[in-house]
Structures are given as C-alpha cells and as structure tokens.
Design a protein around this motif. Structure first.
Motif, PDB file in Angstrom:
ATOM      1  N   LEU A 285       0.830  -1.206   0.000  1.00  0.00           N
ATOM      2  CA  LEU A 285       0.000   0.000   0.000  1.00  0.00           C
ATOM      3  C   LEU A 285       0.866   1.259   0.000  1.00  0.00           C
ATOM      4  O   LEU A 285       0.588   2.223  -0.723  1.00  0.00           O
ATOM      5  CB  LEU A 285      -0.916  -0.015   1.223  1.00  0.00           C
ATOM      6  N   GLY A 286       1.933   1.251   0.790  1.00  0.00           N
ATOM      7  CA  GLY A 286       2.823   2.400   0.838  1.00  0.00           C
ATOM      8  C   GLY A 286       3.504   2.651  -0.503  1.00  0.00           C
ATOM      9  O   GLY A 286       3.649   3.801  -0.934  1.00  0.00           O
ATOM     10  N   ILE A 287       3.910   1.582  -1.181  1.00  0.00           N
ATOM     11  CA  ILE A 287       4.541   1.721  -2.500  1.00  0.00           C
ATOM     12  C   ILE A 287       3.567   2.333  -3.492  1.00  0.00           C
ATOM     13  O   ILE A 287       3.923   3.217  -4.289  1.00  0.00           O
ATOM     14  CB  ILE A 287       5.038   0.341  -3.005  1.00  0.00           C
ATOM     15  N   ILE A 288       2.306   1.882  -3.453  1.00  0.00           N
ATOM     16  CA  ILE A 288       1.288   2.417  -4.353  1.00  0.00           C
ATOM     17  C   ILE A 288       1.063   3.900  -4.089  1.00  0.00           C
ATOM     18  O   ILE A 288       0.976   4.713  -5.017  1.00  0.00           O
ATOM     19  CB  ILE A 288      -0.035   1.640  -4.201  1.00  0.00           C
ATOM     20  N   LEU A 289       0.969   4.276  -2.820  1.00  0.00           N
ATOM     21  CA  LEU A 289       0.729   5.674  -2.456  1.00  0.00           C
ATOM     22  C   LEU A 289       1.844   6.585  -2.964  1.00  0.00           C
ATOM     23  O   LEU A 289       1.584   7.624  -3.592  1.00  0.00           O
ATOM     24  CB  LEU A 289       0.613   5.792  -0.938  1.00  0.00           C
ATOM     25  N   MET A 290       3.081   6.205  -2.712  1.00  0.00           N
ATOM     26  CA  MET A 290       4.206   7.035  -3.141  1.00  0.00           C
ATOM     27  C   MET A 290       4.299   7.102  -4.661  1.00  0.00           C
ATOM     28  O   MET A 290       4.550   8.169  -5.238  1.00  0.00           O
ATOM     29  CB  MET A 290       5.508   6.497  -2.545  1.00  0.00           C
ATOM     30  N   SER A 291       4.078   5.972  -5.320  1.00  0.00           N
ATOM     31  CA  SER A 291       4.153   5.937  -6.783  1.00  0.00           C
ATOM     32  C   SER A 291       3.029   6.742  -7.411  1.00  0.00           C
ATOM     33  O   SER A 291       3.225   7.393  -8.441  1.00  0.00           O
ATOM     34  CB  SER A 291       4.101   4.483  -7.270  1.00  0.00           C
ATOM     35  N   ALA A 292       1.845   6.713  -6.797  1.00  0.00           N
ATOM     36  CA  ALA A 292       0.715   7.482  -7.322  1.00  0.00           C
ATOM     37  C   ALA A 292       1.003   8.982  -7.258  1.00  0.00           C
ATOM     38  O   ALA A 292       0.649   9.729  -8.175  1.00  0.00           O
ATOM     39  CB  ALA A 292      -0.561   7.152  -6.541  1.00  0.00           C
ATOM     40  N   GLU A 293       1.643   9.428  -6.181  1.00  0.00           N
ATOM     41  CA  GLU A 293       2.018  10.842  -6.059  1.00  0.00           C
ATOM     42  C   GLU A 293       2.993  11.242  -7.162  1.00  0.00           C
ATOM     43  O   GLU A 293       2.844  12.292  -7.797  1.00  0.00           O
ATOM     44  CB  GLU A 293       2.626  11.089  -4.678  1.00  0.00           C
ATOM     45  N   VAL A 294       4.000  10.409  -7.403  1.00  0.00           N
ATOM     46  CA  VAL A 294       4.982  10.685  -8.451  1.00  0.00           C
ATOM     47  C   VAL A 294       4.311  10.661  -9.829  1.00  0.00           C
ATOM     48  O   VAL A 294       4.622  11.474 -10.706  1.00  0.00           O
ATOM     49  CB  VAL A 294       6.135   9.657  -8.394  1.00  0.00           C
TER      50      VAL A 294
ATOM     51  N   PRO B 170      -4.614   2.684  -7.369  1.00  0.00           N
ATOM     52  CA  PRO B 170      -3.969   3.830  -8.041  1.00  0.00           C
ATOM     53  C   PRO B 170      -4.952   4.903  -8.477  1.00  0.00           C
ATOM     54  O   PRO B 170      -4.705   6.091  -8.261  1.00  0.00           O
ATOM     55  CB  PRO B 170      -3.288   3.164  -9.253  1.00  0.00           C
ATOM     56  N   GLU B 171      -6.078   4.503  -9.129  1.00  0.00           N
ATOM     57  CA  GLU B 171      -7.068   5.497  -9.534  1.00  0.00           C
ATOM     58  C   GLU B 171      -7.603   6.274  -8.341  1.00  0.00           C
ATOM     59  O   GLU B 171      -7.762   7.490  -8.381  1.00  0.00           O
ATOM     60  CB  GLU B 171      -8.240   4.834 -10.262  1.00  0.00           C
ATOM     61  N   LYS B 172      -7.890   5.564  -7.269  1.00  0.00           N
ATOM     62  CA  LYS B 172      -8.472   6.208  -6.097  1.00  0.00           C
ATOM     63  C   LYS B 172      -7.494   7.205  -5.481  1.00  0.00           C
ATOM     64  O   LYS B 172      -7.857   8.329  -5.142  1.00  0.00           O
ATOM     65  CB  LYS B 172      -8.868   5.149  -5.066  1.00  0.00           C
ATOM     66  N   PHE B 173      -6.234   6.813  -5.328  1.00  0.00           N
ATOM     67  CA  PHE B 173      -5.262   7.694  -4.696  1.00  0.00           C
ATOM     68  C   PHE B 173      -4.924   8.881  -5.593  1.00  0.00           C
ATOM     69  O   PHE B 173      -4.768   9.999  -5.103  1.00  0.00           O
ATOM     70  CB  PHE B 173      -3.996   6.915  -4.333  1.00  0.00           C
ATOM     71  N   ASN B 174      -4.771   8.649  -6.893  1.00  0.00           N
ATOM     72  CA  ASN B 174      -4.516   9.770  -7.798  1.00  0.00           C
ATOM     73  C   ASN B 174      -5.657  10.772  -7.733  1.00  0.00           C
ATOM     74  O   ASN B 174      -5.447  11.981  -7.709  1.00  0.00           O
ATOM     75  CB  ASN B 174      -4.350   9.280  -9.235  1.00  0.00           C
TER      76      ASN B 174
ATOM     77  N   LEU C 266      -9.492  16.529 -13.515  1.00  0.00           N
ATOM     78  CA  LEU C 266      -8.445  15.505 -13.539  1.00  0.00           C
ATOM     79  C   LEU C 266      -8.832  14.318 -12.655  1.00  0.00           C
ATOM     80  O   LEU C 266      -8.664  13.161 -13.042  1.00  0.00           O
ATOM     81  CB  LEU C 266      -7.124  16.097 -13.040  1.00  0.00           C
ATOM     82  N   ALA C 267      -9.361  14.619 -11.482  1.00  0.00           N
ATOM     83  CA  ALA C 267      -9.684  13.576 -10.516  1.00  0.00           C
ATOM     84  C   ALA C 267     -10.776  12.643 -11.030  1.00  0.00           C
ATOM     85  O   ALA C 267     -10.611  11.415 -11.060  1.00  0.00           O
ATOM     86  CB  ALA C 267     -10.117  14.207  -9.194  1.00  0.00           C
ATOM     87  N   LEU C 268     -11.910  13.223 -11.440  1.00  0.00           N
ATOM     88  CA  LEU C 268     -13.014  12.378 -11.908  1.00  0.00           C
ATOM     89  C   LEU C 268     -12.719  11.790 -13.284  1.00  0.00           C
ATOM     90  O   LEU C 268     -13.114  10.668 -13.585  1.00  0.00           O
ATOM     91  CB  LEU C 268     -14.316  13.178 -11.945  1.00  0.00           C
ATOM     92  N   GLY C 269     -12.013  12.562 -14.134  1.00  0.00           N
ATOM     93  CA  GLY C 269     -11.650  12.035 -15.444  1.00  0.00           C
ATOM     94  C   GLY C 269     -10.744  10.832 -15.339  1.00  0.00           C
ATOM     95  O   GLY C 269     -10.808   9.910 -16.161  1.00  0.00           O
ATOM     96  N   ASN C 270      -9.890  10.815 -14.327  1.00  0.00           N
ATOM     97  CA  ASN C 270      -9.037   9.659 -14.085  1.00  0.00           C
ATOM     98  C   ASN C 270      -9.869   8.406 -13.832  1.00  0.00           C
ATOM     99  O   ASN C 270      -9.539   7.316 -14.303  1.00  0.00           O
ATOM    100  CB  ASN C 270      -8.139   9.951 -12.874  1.00  0.00           C
TER     101      ASN C 270
END
Length: 332
Positions: A11-20, A235-239, A251-255
């Motif tokens: 989960l932590g890897i996904i969160l950090m990668s989603a931010e990047v 990923p979609e949710k966190f982005n 951007l958020a809903l379009g994602n």
C-alpha cells in the motif's frame, strides 16, 4: 502477521508511486498542450489501469490451468469497472466533503465527464449483452468492435480537450526539481518509474491479500471480483484523492471515468475472445449495478448541469447492495 505487514508495504509503494505519477502526468499534459480532460481521461486513466489490467491477462494466458483461472480473469474484468463506478466515486465524494467541508458542486468540465460516462454505458452494455449471444462468432464480432469504440473515444476526447482546461499551477517535476521547463525525456522517465512502482506495489498488495483470502476459503471468482479489484484499483483512487485535494476536479473524476471506459471496452474484448463468456447470475448482477451507478451520475449531470459530493456517495450504496447480495448467496 507477515501477510498483513506485506499488505501495508504494498500500500505504501502504491501511495508514493501514485504521487509521483500524478506529478509526471500533469507535466506531460502541459508539454503536449492537452487539457485536463484528456490528461485525466486518457493518459492518467490508462496508465494507472495497468495493475488491474494485468490480472485478467495473466489469468487468460494461463487458461490451460482450468476453469478457476477463467473465473479469476472474468471476475477481474467485471470487478474493475464495478469498483470504479461504485467505490471510487464514493471515496471521491468523501474526500471532497473532508477537504472542503461543504456539498457545493465540483469544479468539473461536465462535458468531459458526461462524455466519458456515455461511452462507458454503451461499451459496457455491449460487453454484457455479448454473454447472451447464441454463438462464439457473434461474440467475436463484439470483441472486435469494443477496441474500435475505445479508439473513437480517445480521438474525440483528445480533440475536444486540446488547449482547454489547463491544469493550473504545477509543482516542480520531482525528477527535475530545478528545471522550470523539464524535457519530455525526463518526464517520460519519471512516469515510467512511477508506473513500475504502481505495478510492483499492486502485485505485492494483491499477493498478500490473496494469501489471506485463500486461507479463509473464498472462491476464486469472488476473490477476483471483490478483493483483487479493491487492491488494483487503488492507483485510480489515490490519484483522484490527490487531485481533489488540490482542487483539480476534472483531472480527478476524469481519471476514474476514463479508466471505466478503458476497463469496460478493451479488457472485456479479451475475455469475450478467449473464454466462452457466459456470465453467471452474480456476475451479471454486479454488471447491472455498475451500469445503474454510472447511469445515476450521468443522468444527474444531464439534469442538473453539475455534480455534488453527495451524488458521488450514491456509489457506495450500489456497492453495499452488491455486498449484501453476495453475503446472502454465500449463506445459502
């Protein structure tokens, strides 16, 4: 306990990668002169859809493994759009209420979101209708049509969004902090690294979730329909939550809506072509609820010309309704 620790690490890897990833895809949209609608609905949606896309592909490549693998693939195909149109919308609504403490309309390009939802309803409806066709040749025709419709969707989205809905002020590119105008190469390199992180994190998370779920004796189809999409749709949710926090609602809903179109057209085409594509009652029920949730948001935008956080919370109701049905079926 080790599986739970692994889940947290994934989960932590996904969160950090989603931010990047969100940082990189915004810069890519700026370099290509694309609007927020195209960035969210096409670039971000397809990119972050990779983890959940790999589940059915891997399952179908190993189809000789038996009916259980086919169930995993079909469950993942149906589970992805179902989670997006129910749980992802719900999480987005909750995020907006937390960040803004009001139910005021979102700052979205309603034409973009309505366009996405209309395509989703059409292509997903076709994919589900294919299960009722009398022979596999007719199903193959639908499988060929769905990717073509997605290409039409991408072309229309990009054409309609070029030069519009700018993404606003951008934070420096993480891989080029001192450059006000980073090169396309470094942007693409950052995106590639972020996507690898998302895929790796999702794989770690899914593996841990599956280990826990298998110990409880959950059937393969249920596992792939509920547990796997929850993990791979992260990923979609966190982005989207990241963009909502920054006030970039299109951007958020379009994602999310762009991923819904991709997941209900290109990926079902694989399932239709590589399996008998005969959906069981529970699978059909999840699909109908997904269409119902999508139609509710679509009709709300058409009727009101706007969308409020409380409207998005309705997705949670559709999701809860399915879980209740699932629990009842398991009890019987």
């Amino acid at each position: 306990m080790s599986d739970l620790v692994t889940m947290v690490i994934g989960l932590g890897i996904i969160l950090m990668s989603a931010e990047v990833f969100t940082n990189g895809v915004e810069w890519l949209g700026k370099r290509l002169n694309l609007g927020a609608g195209a960035v969210g609905s096409v670039l971000a949606a397809v990119g972050t859809a990779l983890p959940e896309t790999m589940v059915p592909i891997i399952a179908f490549l190993g189809i000789s493994g038996g009916e259980e693998l086919a169930d995993v693939g079909i469950g993942a195909i149906l589970g992805a759009p179902f989670m997006l149109v129910t749980l992802a919308f719900f999480i987005s609504g909750v995020a907006v209420l937390i960040f803004r403490r009001s139910n005021k309309p979102l700052f979205i390009n309603t034409a973009v979101i309505k366009h996405d939802l209309a395509f989703f309803l059409v292509v997903y409806g076709l994919a589900i209708a294919a299960s009722f066709l009398p022979n596999h040749q007719m199903k193959l025709a639908v499988a060929a049509l769905l990717p073509m419709l997605y290409l039409i969707y991408v072309a229309k989205t990009v054409y309609n969004c070029i030069g519009t809905d700018e993404c606003g002020h951008l934070a420096p590119l993480y891989f080029a902090q001192r450059h006000s105008n980073p090169s396309l190469a470094i942007i693409l390199f950052q995106l590639s690294c972020a996507l690898l992180g998302i895929v790796a994190g999702a794989n770690v998370f899914v593996g841990a979730v599956q280990s826990v779920a298998q110990m409880t004796g959950i059937p393969a189809f249920i596992l792939s329909l509920i547990i796997t999409p929850i993990a791979t749709e992260l990923p979609e949710k966190f982005n989207s939550v990241i963009w909502l926090r920054r006030g970039k609602d299109t951007l958020a809903l379009g994602n999310i809506t762009g991923a819904m179109v991709f997941q209900s057209s290109v990926i079902p085409a694989l399932g239709i072509a590589l399996t008998p594509w005969k959906l069981e009652p529970l699978a059909l029920w999840s699909a109908l609820l997904a269409i119902g949730s999508g139609f509710f948001i679509y009709s709300t935008i058409r009727r009101r010309g706007s969308l409020c956080p409380l409207h998005l919370l309705a997705g949670g109701g559709f999701y809860l309704f399915f879980i209740i049905t699932l629990l009842q079926s398991q009890l019987h």
